[in-house]
Design an enzyme around this catalytic site. Structure first.
Site, PDB file in Angstrom:
ATOM      1  CG  ASP A 197      -0.224  -0.132   2.538  1.00 29.57           C
ATOM      2  OD1 ASP A 197       0.748  -0.896   2.650  1.00 29.57           O
ATOM      3  OD2 ASP A 197      -0.632   0.573   3.499  1.00 29.57           O
TER       4      ASP A 197
ATOM      5  CD  GLU B  60       4.282   1.000   6.815  1.00 29.34           C
ATOM      6  OE1 GLU B  60       4.958   1.425   7.767  1.00 29.34           O
ATOM      7  OE2 GLU B  60       3.851   1.756   5.949  1.00 29.34           O
TER       8      GLU B  60
HETATM    9  C1  LIG Z   1       1.255   4.893  13.528  1.00 34.63           C
HETATM   10  S1  LIG Z   1       1.450   3.393  12.718  1.00 34.63           S
HETATM   11  C2  LIG Z   1       1.453   3.970  11.068  1.00 34.63           C
HETATM   12  C3  LIG Z   1       2.691   3.640  10.365  1.00 34.63           C
HETATM   13  C4  LIG Z   1       3.139   4.733   9.443  1.00 34.63           C
HETATM   14  N1  LIG Z   1       4.160   4.220   8.599  1.00 34.63           N
HETATM   15  C5  LIG Z   1       4.668   4.952   7.597  1.00 34.63           C
HETATM   16  O1  LIG Z   1       4.514   6.129   7.420  1.00 34.63           O
HETATM   17  C6  LIG Z   1       3.646   5.911  10.266  1.00 34.63           C
HETATM   18  O2  LIG Z   1       2.836   6.824  10.529  1.00 34.63           O
HETATM   19  O3  LIG Z   1       4.800   5.959  10.653  1.00 34.63           O
HETATM   20 ZN   LIG Z   2       6.830   2.557   3.791  1.00 32.48          ZN
HETATM   21 ZN   LIG Z   3       5.017   5.389   4.068  1.00 35.44          ZN
END
Ligand SMILES: CSCC[C@H](NC=O)C(=O)O
Ligand SMILES: [Zn+2]
Ligand SMILES: [Zn+2]
Length: 421
Positions: free
Chosen positions: A78, A144
């Site tokens: 995603d 993710e």
């Molecule tokens: C809060 S869990 C979500 C995961 C997300 N990952 C990438 O950007 C992030 O916000 O870091």
């Molecule tokens: Zn990523």
């Molecule tokens: Zn990301």
């Protein structure tokens, strides 16, 4: 226009053209593309589904000694959304410019590694006639970007995952603006904070104490002070930005621009703010919680708060674990050597400022490094005009050939303990 021959670049572009952005990622098309690419190199690919409509692709290259713990190469399918009007080229066009820049949402985060894993294996298998000792798995997980609840969290907790007997995992990292590759041994821990203030409503002209707005604004000042102090550590060079606690307001909700129809003359009875907080694994969550209760949302000021830890997850997973990025960890040594063997330089290992799926596997005690082979590249994750240069993408395949062949040839995996601390 004449048809372009299939190549690593065109296969990358095909993946980039699938619209996998939230809120409606086209997982189905991605699964069929990844499955056919895996099959074209003679690898088995299976689809697992731990939540309806959220498939995960698992590709396997069996090792000659399948009883040894395996290597898992992870990436997510995603992407975050893109605003086409702010892009030079449509975000799902994967346009390649004359300079070799390939523009697409997901080009850096993280469809590059998803295809590089396969291309590296394609070359190892067909050009180098390489045979892995350890089994190699590649996982393509959903969700993710929205916290991994229905993706990596469920995968890590599954019987299927246990059966993979993973000894070491690689997950996504970040681009490097210098000539040194970056590598990440821990993630910051997400915490979502909502603070609410209530107070008596009143005429817009009146000065009185303890309005919801006033108390929320005072809290914002206190929080802003804390944020400034953390940021000063970074600015002074005393800590990396991933080593401090970040607190950023992400929404404000209170009052109405026209409570009485035309005139703004009502002071609201409720005011609310939301914050994205990230804690390094070294931070003490209980201390922060006490600070929130005492100073950021004091009950004496009619304030309440809600915290959700670990991202949008049902259970708090305990303290985040880190992977040893030093010579005590044999996987680290092999990884580092493989980068050098590929002619690369490695920067000092870092914590990731954001949060990735690697945290779920580290919690299981699996040594996991975050790595995306992109040097001399601006960091464009989640930004407008995300791109990756073709030459950087192709060099990354060579780097993975070195890493994958080294890791999967390592024969000492059963003799040492857990490489997490
Ligand atoms: C809060 S869990 C979500 C995961 C997300 N990952 C990438 O950007 C992030 O916000 O870091
Ligand atoms: Zn990523
Ligand atoms: Zn990301």
């Amino acid at each position: 226009q004449e048809e372009e021959e299939e190549s690593p670049i065109t296969r990358f572009q095909q993946y980039l053209r699938i619209k996998t952005a939230h809120p409606n990622p086209d997982y189905e098309s991605a699964v069929s593309l990844l499955t056919s690419q895996a099959q074209s190199i003679g690898l088995q690919a299976q689809t697992l589904e731990f939540a309806p409509g959220k498939p995960l692709v698992l590709v396997t290259w069996p090792g000659t000694n399948p009883s040894l713990p395996s290597i898992l190469l992870n990436s997510h399918i995603d992407s975050v959304p893109a605003e086409p009007s702010n892009w030079l080229y449509p975000p799902f066009s994967a346009t390649r410019t004359s300079e070799g820049k390939i523009y697409a949402r997901g080009s850096q985060d993280d469809k590059c590694i998803g295809i590089q894993y396969l291309e590296a294996i394609r070359n190892l298998r067909f050009s180098h006639n390489f045979k892995p000792l350890r089994t190699i798995h590649i996982s393509y997980v959903p969700d993710e970007e929205i916290g991994g609840v229905d993706g990596s969290a469920k995968f890590a907790a599954s019987e299927e995952f246990k059966d993979l007997n993973v000894g070491f995992m690689l997950d996504e990292g970040q681009a490097s603006t210098t000539d040194e590759f970056r590598v990440f041994y821990a993630d910051r821990w997400p915490m979502r904070l909502i603070i609410k203030a209530v107070g008596l409503p009143g005429h817009g002209s009146r000065m009185y104490d303890n309005t919801a707005m006033e108390n929320l604004m005072k809290s914002m000042e206190v929080i802003s002070q804390f944020r400034g102090n953390q940021f000063d550590l970074v600015k002074a060079g005393l800590a990396a930005s991933s080593e401090v606690i970040s607190v950023n307001p992400v929404y404000l909700k209170a009052g109405s621009p026209s409570p009485t129809g035309f005139v703004m003359n009502v002071q609201p009875s409720e005011a609310e703010a939301g914050f994205d907080i990230r804690l390094p694994p070294t931070a003490e969550p209980d201390l922060l919680k006490k600070r929130i209760a005492d100073e950021w949302a004091p009950a004496t000021k009619n304030m309440t708060f809600q915290i959700r830890e670990g991202g949008p997850m049902r259970d708090y997973m305990g303290r985040p674990l880190i992977t040893a990025a030093n010579d005590s960890n044999p996987w680290w040594c092999i990884f580092k050597q493989a980068i050098i063997a590929a002619g690369g330089k490695l920067a000092k290992p870092e914590m990731l400022a954001s949060t990735s799926d690697a945290r779920f596997m580290r919690q299981l005690g699996i040594p996991t490094l975050g790595f995306s082979p992109m040097i001399e590249t601006p960091i464009l994750i989640h930004e407008h005009n995300e791109f990756l240069k073709d030459s950087v993408f192709l060099k990354g395949i060579k780097v993975y050939e070195s890493i994958i062949s080294s890791l999967s040839s390592f024969d000492g995996g059963n003799t040492f303990g857990s490489a997490t601390a």
